[in-house]
Design a protein around this motif. Structure first.
Motif, PDB file in Angstrom:
ATOM      1  N   GLN A 173       0.814  -1.216   0.000  1.00 53.84           N
ATOM      2  CA  GLN A 173       0.000   0.000   0.000  1.00 53.84           C
ATOM      3  C   GLN A 173       0.847   1.265   0.000  1.00 53.84           C
ATOM      4  N   ASP A 174       1.907   1.317   0.804  1.00 66.12           N
ATOM      5  CA  ASP A 174       2.712   2.527   0.899  1.00 66.12           C
ATOM      6  C   ASP A 174       3.333   2.881  -0.448  1.00 66.12           C
ATOM      7  N   ILE A 175       3.846   1.865  -1.142  1.00 68.00           N
ATOM      8  CA  ILE A 175       4.474   2.109  -2.429  1.00 68.00           C
ATOM      9  C   ILE A 175       3.443   2.539  -3.463  1.00 68.00           C
ATOM     10  N   LEU A 176       2.286   1.885  -3.467  1.00 65.00           N
ATOM     11  CA  LEU A 176       1.246   2.260  -4.425  1.00 65.00           C
ATOM     12  C   LEU A 176       0.779   3.696  -4.197  1.00 65.00           C
ATOM     13  N   ASP A 177       0.624   4.091  -2.955  1.00 68.93           N
ATOM     14  CA  ASP A 177       0.207   5.455  -2.664  1.00 68.93           C
ATOM     15  C   ASP A 177       1.256   6.468  -3.124  1.00 68.93           C
ATOM     16  N   GLU A 178       2.526   6.097  -3.000  1.00 67.87           N
ATOM     17  CA  GLU A 178       3.589   6.972  -3.502  1.00 67.87           C
ATOM     18  C   GLU A 178       3.459   7.147  -5.012  1.00 67.87           C
ATOM     19  N   PHE A 179       3.171   6.051  -5.720  1.00 67.93           N
ATOM     20  CA  PHE A 179       3.074   6.114  -7.163  1.00 67.93           C
ATOM     21  C   PHE A 179       1.894   6.966  -7.617  1.00 67.93           C
ATOM     22  N   VAL A 180       0.802   6.899  -6.877  1.00 73.13           N
ATOM     23  CA  VAL A 180      -0.366   7.692  -7.227  1.00 73.13           C
ATOM     24  C   VAL A 180       0.014   9.171  -7.289  1.00 73.13           C
ATOM     25  N   GLN A 181       0.923   9.576  -6.403  1.00 75.67           N
ATOM     26  CA  GLN A 181       1.354  10.968  -6.368  1.00 75.67           C
ATOM     27  C   GLN A 181       2.539  11.217  -7.287  1.00 75.67           C
ATOM     28  N   ASP A 182       3.275  10.170  -7.614  1.00 80.25           N
ATOM     29  CA  ASP A 182       4.577  10.317  -8.261  1.00 80.25           C
ATOM     30  C   ASP A 182       4.505  10.493  -9.770  1.00 80.25           C
ATOM     31  N   SER A 183       3.471   9.994 -10.415  1.00 75.08           N
ATOM     32  CA  SER A 183       3.468   9.982 -11.873  1.00 75.08           C
ATOM     33  C   SER A 183       2.250  10.672 -12.464  1.00 75.08           C
ATOM     34  N   GLN A 184       2.445  11.911 -12.877  1.00 74.29           N
ATOM     35  CA  GLN A 184       1.373  12.637 -13.544  1.00 74.29           C
ATOM     36  C   GLN A 184       1.138  12.086 -14.935  1.00 74.29           C
ATOM     37  N   ILE A 185       2.189  11.515 -15.545  1.00 78.03           N
ATOM     38  CA  ILE A 185       2.058  10.966 -16.894  1.00 78.03           C
ATOM     39  C   ILE A 185       0.966   9.912 -16.943  1.00 78.03           C
ATOM     40  N   LEU A 186       1.031   8.937 -16.028  1.00 74.38           N
ATOM     41  CA  LEU A 186       0.064   7.844 -16.059  1.00 74.38           C
ATOM     42  C   LEU A 186      -1.324   8.298 -15.658  1.00 74.38           C
ATOM     43  N   ASN A 187      -1.405   9.268 -14.770  1.00 72.37           N
ATOM     44  CA  ASN A 187      -2.718   9.739 -14.346  1.00 72.37           C
ATOM     45  C   ASN A 187      -3.442  10.515 -15.434  1.00 72.37           C
ATOM     46  N   ASP A 188      -2.716  10.926 -16.477  1.00 73.72           N
ATOM     47  CA  ASP A 188      -3.318  11.687 -17.573  1.00 73.72           C
ATOM     48  C   ASP A 188      -3.658  10.818 -18.784  1.00 73.72           C
ATOM     49  N   LEU A 189      -3.428   9.518 -18.692  1.00 77.06           N
ATOM     50  CA  LEU A 189      -3.644   8.651 -19.851  1.00 77.06           C
ATOM     51  C   LEU A 189      -5.125   8.457 -20.153  1.00 77.06           C
ATOM     52  N   ASP A 190      -5.435   8.356 -21.454  1.00 77.52           N
ATOM     53  CA  ASP A 190      -6.789   7.997 -21.880  1.00 77.52           C
ATOM     54  C   ASP A 190      -6.950   6.476 -21.927  1.00 77.52           C
TER      55      ASP A 190
END
Length: 286
Positions: A115-132
């Motif tokens: 969980q800790d690592i996944l939560d870090e990634f949620v904040q860490d990568s704007q690239i993936l959060n912007d994908l269609d």
């Protein structure tokens, strides 16, 4: 894995950021049917249509998308999960709007997906959060890890060829995935004619209609066997890029358009999710 699965609800509820990515898994009942070639060319075509696209190489043990795209990938997602690289360091730009995320052993990936690592990634990568779109190139067959990737995806595309064994294995894959979804898509690859492709689809759909009455099976498209496709496979080239006017490339554009239309028509059916929400769901199926 069981401990990770038992914490799924907690993981899902703790998601801090939601994206808008549609996760589309491409799979097959057996190897050698051109699944990775289709995954790579489809993701490239969607990107050329103006979408932001990621492609995750989840074909555990046979990962080869880096070769098809012609990029060097010194690190993969496992390095990031183990803290040996930042997450954005394992996202490789292919072209504008197209990114490759190399995978590794499925068991190892899930071992380090806490969980800790996944939560870090949620904040860490704007690239993936912007994908269609995120195209997930899974392994062939019905192994536990492959099935977890399929279950976690929004849509599943099964690839087969006009071979009795491949058709049988494709139906087995469809049957298993019908337990978790009411709609599955099929691509018939390496055909000699439209008639041959339709015959393959008819065989599978007739059996499915009889035994899986609640399932909607759709023919997404078919791709001809040709010297150009064989050459691109041999030399690890992206056919849609090097021969955009090829019949294969034209049909790939048709398939991509069908996918985009389907997604836009059913936008309300898709939850707003990020790449790490996708990983959380995978844990829940193991």
């Amino acid at each position: 894995m069981n401990n990770q699965a038992s914490n799924l609800d907690t993981l899902m509820q703790s998601a801090k950021q939601k994206g808008k990515t549609k996760f589309i898994a491409i799979t097959s009942g057996k190897g050698g049917v051109g699944k990775s070639t289709i995954s790579a060319n489809l993701s490239y075509t969607l990107a050329k249509m103006g979408y932001k696209v990621g492609i995750f190489d989840a074909d555990i043990g046979l990962a080869n998308l880096d070769l098809i795209f012609g990029v060097k990938t010194g690190k993969n997602i496992l390095h990031a999960l183990k803290g040996e690289a930042k997450f954005d360091e394992v996202i490789y730009p292919i072209e504008e709007g197209l990114y490759l995320i190399p995978g590794d052993s499925g068991d190892e990936i899930l071992k380090y997906s806490n969980q800790d690592i996944l939560d870090e990634f949620v904040q860490d990568s704007q690239i993936l959060n912007d994908l269609d779109y995120m195209i997930v190139d899974t392994g062939a067959g019905i192994g536990e890890v492959t099935q977890a990737f399929l279950n976690a995806s929004n849509d599943v595309i099964v690839v087969t060829v006009p071979d009795p064994a491949a058709i049988t294995d494709a139906y087995a894959t469809i049957k298993i995935n019908s337990r978790f979804r009411k709609e599955i898509f099929l691509i018939v690859n390496m055909v000699g004619s439209e008639k041959e492709a339709l015959n393959v689809f008819t065989k599978i759909s007739n059996v499915a209609r009889k035994n899986l009455p609640d399932l909607e099976l759709h023919l997404l498209g078919f791709l001809y066997s040709s010297a150009s496709v064989k050459k691109s496979t041999k030399y690890r080239e992206l056919l849609s890029r090097v021969e955009p006017l090829n019949n294969f490339s034209s049909e790939m554009r048709s398939i991509a358009k069908k996918i985009s239309v389907k997604v836009e028509q059913n936008m309300l059916d898709y939850p707003k999710e990020s790449f790490m929400d996708f990983f959380r769901r995978i844990l829940g199926y193991l």
